[in-house]
Motif scaffolding. Sequence first.
Motif, mmCIF file in Angstrom:
data_model
loop_
_atom_site.group_PDB
_atom_site.id
_atom_site.type_symbol
_atom_site.label_atom_id
_atom_site.label_comp_id
_atom_site.label_asym_id
_atom_site.label_seq_id
_atom_site.Cartn_x
_atom_site.Cartn_y
_atom_site.Cartn_z
ATOM 1 N N UNK A 82 0.818 -1.212 0.000
ATOM 2 C CA UNK A 82 0.000 0.000 0.000
ATOM 3 C C UNK A 82 0.852 1.262 0.000
ATOM 4 N N UNK A 83 0.195 2.374 -0.264
ATOM 5 C CA UNK A 83 0.868 3.669 -0.225
ATOM 6 C C UNK A 83 0.763 4.283 1.157
ATOM 7 N N UNK A 84 1.022 3.467 2.153
ATOM 8 C CA UNK A 84 0.868 3.909 3.536
ATOM 9 C C UNK A 84 1.972 4.883 3.939
ATOM 10 N N UNK A 85 3.199 4.554 3.568
ATOM 11 C CA UNK A 85 4.339 5.397 3.946
ATOM 12 C C UNK A 85 4.611 6.408 2.849
ATOM 13 N N UNK A 86 4.461 7.659 3.165
ATOM 14 C CA UNK A 86 4.721 8.736 2.227
ATOM 15 C C UNK A 86 5.651 9.742 2.872
ATOM 16 N N UNK A 87 6.550 10.403 2.138
ATOM 17 C CA UNK A 87 6.848 10.216 0.715
ATOM 18 C C UNK A 87 7.457 8.833 0.429
ATOM 19 N N UNK A 106 -2.849 6.729 4.483
ATOM 20 C CA UNK A 106 -1.588 7.422 4.205
ATOM 21 C C UNK A 106 -1.105 8.134 5.458
ATOM 22 N N UNK A 107 0.155 7.941 5.789
ATOM 23 C CA UNK A 107 0.769 8.788 6.802
ATOM 24 C C UNK A 107 1.930 9.499 6.126
ATOM 25 N N UNK A 108 1.809 10.801 6.034
ATOM 26 C CA UNK A 108 2.755 11.595 5.250
ATOM 27 C C UNK A 108 3.715 12.328 6.174
ATOM 28 N N UNK A 109 4.995 12.038 6.029
ATOM 29 C CA UNK A 109 6.025 12.690 6.854
ATOM 30 C C UNK A 109 6.657 13.830 6.073
ATOM 31 N N UNK A 110 6.417 15.039 6.502
ATOM 32 C CA UNK A 110 7.018 16.166 5.793
ATOM 33 C C UNK A 110 8.411 16.463 6.349
ATOM 34 N N UNK A 111 9.121 17.355 5.662
ATOM 35 C CA UNK A 111 10.490 17.682 6.062
ATOM 36 C C UNK A 111 10.537 18.810 7.078
#
Length: 495
Positions: free
Chosen positions: A175-180, A279-284
Amino acid sequence: MKIYITTPIYYINAEPHIGHVYTTISADTLARFYRMSGYDVFFLTGTDEHGQKIYEAAKIQNITIKELVDRNSGIYKKLWDTLNISYTRFIRTTEPEHEETVKKVFTKLLEKGALYKGNYEGYYCIPCESYAIPEDENNPLCPDCKRPMSKISEPSYFFRMSKYAKQLERYIEENDFVKPDFRKNEVLNFIRDGLYDVSITRKNVEWGISSPTSENYTIYVWFDALINYLSGIGYLQNDNLFSKYWPPDVQFIGKDIIRFHHIIWPCLLLALDLPLPKVIFAHGWWTSGKDKISKSKGNIVSPQKIIEEYGLDPLRYFLLREVPFGLDGEYSEEGFKKRYNSDLVNDLGNLVNRTVNLVETKMAGIIGNEAPEITLANFAISVFEEYEKKMKAIAFSEALEEIWKFISFLNRFLDEKAPWREGCKNVAEILNSTIFGIRVATIMLTPFIPDASLRIWKMLGFDGDPGMEGFKLLNQKLPEGIKVNKREIIFPRKK
RNA sequence: GGCGGGGUAGCUCAGUGGCAGAGCAGCCGGCUCAUACCCGGUAUGCCGGGGGUUCAAGUCCCCCCCUCGCUACCA
């Protein structure tokens, strides 16, 4: 169609900084986009108020804990009002409902055999109040503060995380769970190296939720905190609400808390037999002079100061435009000003201003509602399609680039048609079309810069609010006999 | 040490084996309704280094250098 969006709950021991603002603005923008797309949106944010540091802080300041948490939580809440954050619910971990849910979850996990009583043996950093594994066992230093750690041994409840490793690994792979995307491998490697069980209670923490067991343990703050995503929509309390919104569709986090959110959190949900977030999205991070922005480095970027000088929407715009979402970004005053003047003043502001001016001088301020010029109308459609794609992929900077392609097109359109020239035949069609175009751009900009968009909307003479009415407005022709309002400069040039 | 990204114009980066590109910044000129927008022209690169495959290599293969992440309890 529902969508459930979350931010982390912010630890109130720290002052809000640009990082908190970034996460929250990102989530808000996505929430607004989905609302405008006709989704039923639940947008959760809040504050994390337990832990030894809070207890100590109250003692030092000589106020009650209640006073401290109310005050500090209030600072966040007020800031989100200032930033125009359209959250559905602001949750606080000191709310009785939350505390009750945490205890229920604890009990449930215990009953399912996902928790067991053990003994924590390891290193402990007294100043940090945290368990950690030092790099060098012979000279144990805290990985965080670099001060000496002491070896301790105390009874604790453990979460049987190791049991869910395989299941989680498969979920992440499929799945696209880990983003980016580039984080996916990092997380998978971590899991493949093997997961330990984690301790979820503390003996010597005085300010926290006590475990629903005979012993007097305190539930460790991260466990307490993660449960907010469940308690925030009524888990084990309000079944209707919970079943309506679970699971989260997009959870925003900073890259510093990936471990908790991409590993521990889903394992916890697997143990509870709950569907995992999409989705869990980790930003910088934002850096300034190449360093992470932090109080100790003294390179603090104050959101309040930027807002005072430029206004809120330029800040919202800058944060989401400057850097591809997910990567680190370099903040500088010059960079900010450049973006502001170039994009908002020259391209967008000037377009609106020159167009309204032409409508005033060439058409006595009245806009007709004939169909827009065909290439313009077609371009508007294709830009919106791309924009929608980028927004759904949480690629904010790319979505904004699409809008700016269209804004550039409109500036060029005006120049090529030159409706100010003597003897220009179809002034009305040109200007009506341009207004139509600005209207489209304004609608697409609304999730990013809701306030400025609404001001442009009103200046063009339109009723209502695109934020409320949503993207269905794109399919409507212009209302009849609209008169533009007095020109105002939305984005004044800086320096 | 292990795993994974990067290294291309002044800056940020795109680039499917086929003439090295975009945006911004720069320079020259034009246009000018406007918060100087738009148009035309122009400059800029040992594509990190070395070797190889190929008619042809930023692109594929090998070696090296540099750099940035991740390598468990930091909300």
